[in-house]
Design a protein around this motif. Structure first.
Motif, PDB file in Angstrom:
ATOM      1  N   GLY A 164      27.072  71.807 105.321  1.00  0.00           N
ATOM      2  CA  GLY A 164      26.264  69.953 105.364  1.00  0.00           C
ATOM      3  C   GLY A 164      25.941  69.710 106.756  1.00  0.00           C
TER       4      GLY A 164
ATOM      5  N   GLY B 175      23.733  67.046 108.438  1.00  0.00           N
ATOM      6  CA  GLY B 175      22.942  65.600 109.279  1.00  0.00           C
ATOM      7  C   GLY B 175      23.958  65.388 109.932  1.00  0.00           C
TER       8      GLY B 175
ATOM      9  N   ASP C   1      22.726  73.826 104.312  1.00  0.00           N
ATOM     10  CA  ASP C   1      22.878  72.659 103.524  1.00  0.00           C
ATOM     11  C   ASP C   1      22.500  72.909 102.207  1.00  0.00           C
ATOM     12  OD1 ASP C   1      22.546  69.726 105.118  1.00  0.00           O
ATOM     13  OD2 ASP C   1      21.568  70.682 103.206  1.00  0.00           O
TER      14      ASP C   1
ATOM     15  N   GLY D 181      20.245  65.283 106.704  1.00  0.00           N
ATOM     16  CA  GLY D 181      20.853  64.727 106.177  1.00  0.00           C
ATOM     17  C   GLY D 181      19.884  63.479 105.942  1.00  0.00           C
TER      18      GLY D 181
ATOM     19  N   GLY E 239      27.837  64.856 103.885  1.00  0.00           N
ATOM     20  CA  GLY E 239      27.145  63.738 102.798  1.00  0.00           C
ATOM     21  C   GLY E 239      27.378  62.876 101.932  1.00  0.00           C
TER      22      GLY E 239
END
Length: 577
Positions: free
Chosen positions: A242, A244, A265, A271, A345
């Motif tokens: 991820g 973010g 991601d 994100g 997220g």
């Protein structure tokens, strides 16, 4: 003004536009000269070309340079004209993407050329110069997005793949233009020109020569130079899932601490934060900062320290193996990591209203970025939600739409929205707040025309004119792939710390002589940070803080535990590796 008009008349420098076209000081030029070389230019010389990687940063010492879209093509147009003291380039120069426009010398002179890599290092080392260049490049990126520059996505508004490509382009802040097969007059001529059958759509067109027929997100990423290769076989110290705010903070702190850090991601860096038009309560930005700017700064910072960022790369498996973890990806590739930080997220929840599916991506959106706002065209719009995301979206859209209806199911705007946002929203002359109100129906075949809303207090229904609907009604975690792997709460968020300790398998933890650390999951060496974590505070600042904290806990775990995972055999626990 077209490029032809420039060539047949006087060349006038384009005025600065919100910091997109600043001028370098003599001192800054001298500093850049230590990393580059002076070079004479001649009229008509192409300094960089659309669709090709940037090789150098160019500052103009004398003469003029014209920035063109589609040079020599049927849609040629001038983006800007620069004179002495100005510098060329786009965000792609810093991030490894290709150029989205072309630079042509109009009046011969002299330039200062700095290779791309030394320039990236200089931007990271000199805060004043770095801030000037980054802000200019961000401004130019949004200018190009507003112009509809870059590649075209040719597809139907009813096609899920068209929606997928548009979302990928918008979330990655890529200049592009959507040509709707259903109602755009340009669509038919493009189909004939490129001999594309309707059933082959959606297609991506670039530079009048490149055609990708229904490409995957990874294929589109490769077209414009995003770092999207499959993870290399081998091992990293930390795999961050991820990108973010939590994932990017983990990338920055992991790489700066000397750990081999890889961040992946499935869709884009940033994100949900990247879709925020303005974040006004983030520490250190008293006048606020757009989500896109905050993300771009974090991406550059992570890369400066040596973190690898890969988009799109979707994880679908996490398996303890020896003293490490094997991470598998949807493209079949695998890699190993000594520790894992889960920062994947959340997904925004869809609004459950009959008939809304056909309008998603056409006039129903789950983000309010420059791209979506540009489609409003002074029409009335509606925003559903009572949290900060809804408030920020309403304020942003009020700059584009004729009227913004903010529909809140609850009876108190203060319940879930920060005080500063409540004050701005309620005072804005173009925003109407409707409390205790829900959407019960939508009208419009090809595009939203109006909403049927219900007052929950009295039960009355009425039609509300709206050409677009923006939905911010909560989120669900991106953890489907983790079910059965580690412990989740009843809503699917990852359990950590004391909650994980209560659910942890003693056979896995007893040999370590401890339980899960503060952000650690029920798997030793696997941490969760940000919105995906059960009990987290859904704020950008707290997500970034947890990402940084996760790396500190990775160090603590490595120091205390040595081997990250131990297996249990018939004779009981034993170390492996």
């Amino acid at each position: 003004m077209s490029g032809a008009e420039h060539r047949h008349g006087a060349v006038h420098e384009t005025p600065d536009q919100g910091g997109a076209f600043p001028r370098l000081t003599p001192q800054q030029l001298r500093e850049l000269a230590t990393q580059g070389e002076h070079r004479k230019t001649h009229g008509g010389e192409v300094l960089y070309r659309e669709g090709e990687p940037f090789r150098e940063f160019v500052a103009i010492l004398s003469g003029t340079v014209e920035i063109l879209q589609d040079p020599g093509g049927p849609e040629e147009r001038t983006v800007a004209v620069h004179g002495p003291g100005r510098f060329l380039g786009e965000l792609g120069l810093l991030e490894g993407e290709v150029a989205f426009d072309t630079a042509v010398v109009r009046e011969a002179g002299e330039i200062l050329a700095v290779p791309a890599e030394p320039l990236r290092l200089l931007v990271g080392r000199d805060p004043v110069l770095g801030d000037l260049i980054l802000r200019a490049y961000l401004g130019r990126r949004y200018l190009l997005i507003g112009l509809g520059a870059g590649f075209r996505i040719l597809g139907s508004c009813y096609s899920p793949d068209t929606l997928r490509l548009r979302e990928f382009a918008a979330r990655n802040r890529l200049p592009h233009r959507w040509v709707d097969l259903e109602k755009d007059k340009e669509a038919e001529s493009l189909l004939r020109r490129f001999s594309i059958r309707p059933e082959e759509t959606p297609v991506v067109l670039w530079k009048g020569e490149r055609i990708l027929r229904n490409p995957s997100n990874a294929e589109l990423a490769r077209l414009i130079g995003l770092p999207a290769p499959s993870p290399e076989p081998g091992r990293c110290d930390v795999m961050v899932v991820g990108a973010g705010p939590a994932g990017l903070a983990a990338a920055v702190y992991g790489a700066s601490d000397g750990l081999r850090t890889v961040t992946v991601d499935a869709v884009a860096t940033g994100g949900q934060a990247a879709t925020s038009s303005r974040i006004e309560n983030y520490l250190g930005f008293p006048s606020g900062v757009s989500g896109g700017e905050l993300v771009e700064r974090a991406v550059l910072q992570a890369r400066k320290f040596g973190a690898r960022l890969m988009v799109p790369a979707e994880v679908d498996g996490l398996t303890p193996q020896d003293d490490e973890y094997e991470i598998s990806f949807t493209d079949g590739s695998r890699t190993r990591a000594g520790a894992v930080v889960l920062a994947s997220g959340v997904w925004y929840r869809r609004l459950e209203v009959p008939g809304i599916d056909r309008l998603e991506g056409v006039s129903v959106y789950y983000a309010a970025t420059v791209h979506e706002a540009g489609l409003c065209r002074a029409d009335p719009v509606a925003v559903v939600g009572g949290g900060n995301s809804a408030g920020q979206a309403a304020l942003f859209l009020a700059n584009h739409a004729s009227r913004v209806h903010l529909l809140v199911r609850g009876g108190d705007l203060n319940a879930d929205m920060s005080r500063y946002l409540v004050d701005q929203v309620t005072r804005h002359p173009k925003i109407e707040v409707l409390l205790r109100t829900e959407v019960r129906g939508v009208t419009g075949e090809e595009k939203l025309e109006s909403l049927t809303v219900r007052d929950n207090a009295g039960g009355e229904r009425r039609e509300l004119p709206a050409k677009a609907l923006f939905v911010f009604i909560g989120a669900r975690p991106r953890t489907d792939w983790l079910r059965g792997v580690l412990a989740l709460d009843e809503k699917g968020f990852v359990l950590t710390g004391a909650d994980a300790r209560a659910a942890a398998d003693a056979a896995r933890w007893d040999p370590l002589g401890r339980g899960p650390l503060l952000l650690e999951t029920t798997l030793p060496g696997v941490f969760a940070a940000g919105d995906v974590r059960s009990g987290s505070v859904k704020r950008v600042a707290s997500a970034a803080g947890e990402g940084a904290m996760a790396i500190r806990l990775v160090h603590e775990h490595r120091e205390k535990a040595g081997a990250l995972v131990r297996t249990v055999g018939p004779e009981g626990p034993r170390p492996t590796g």
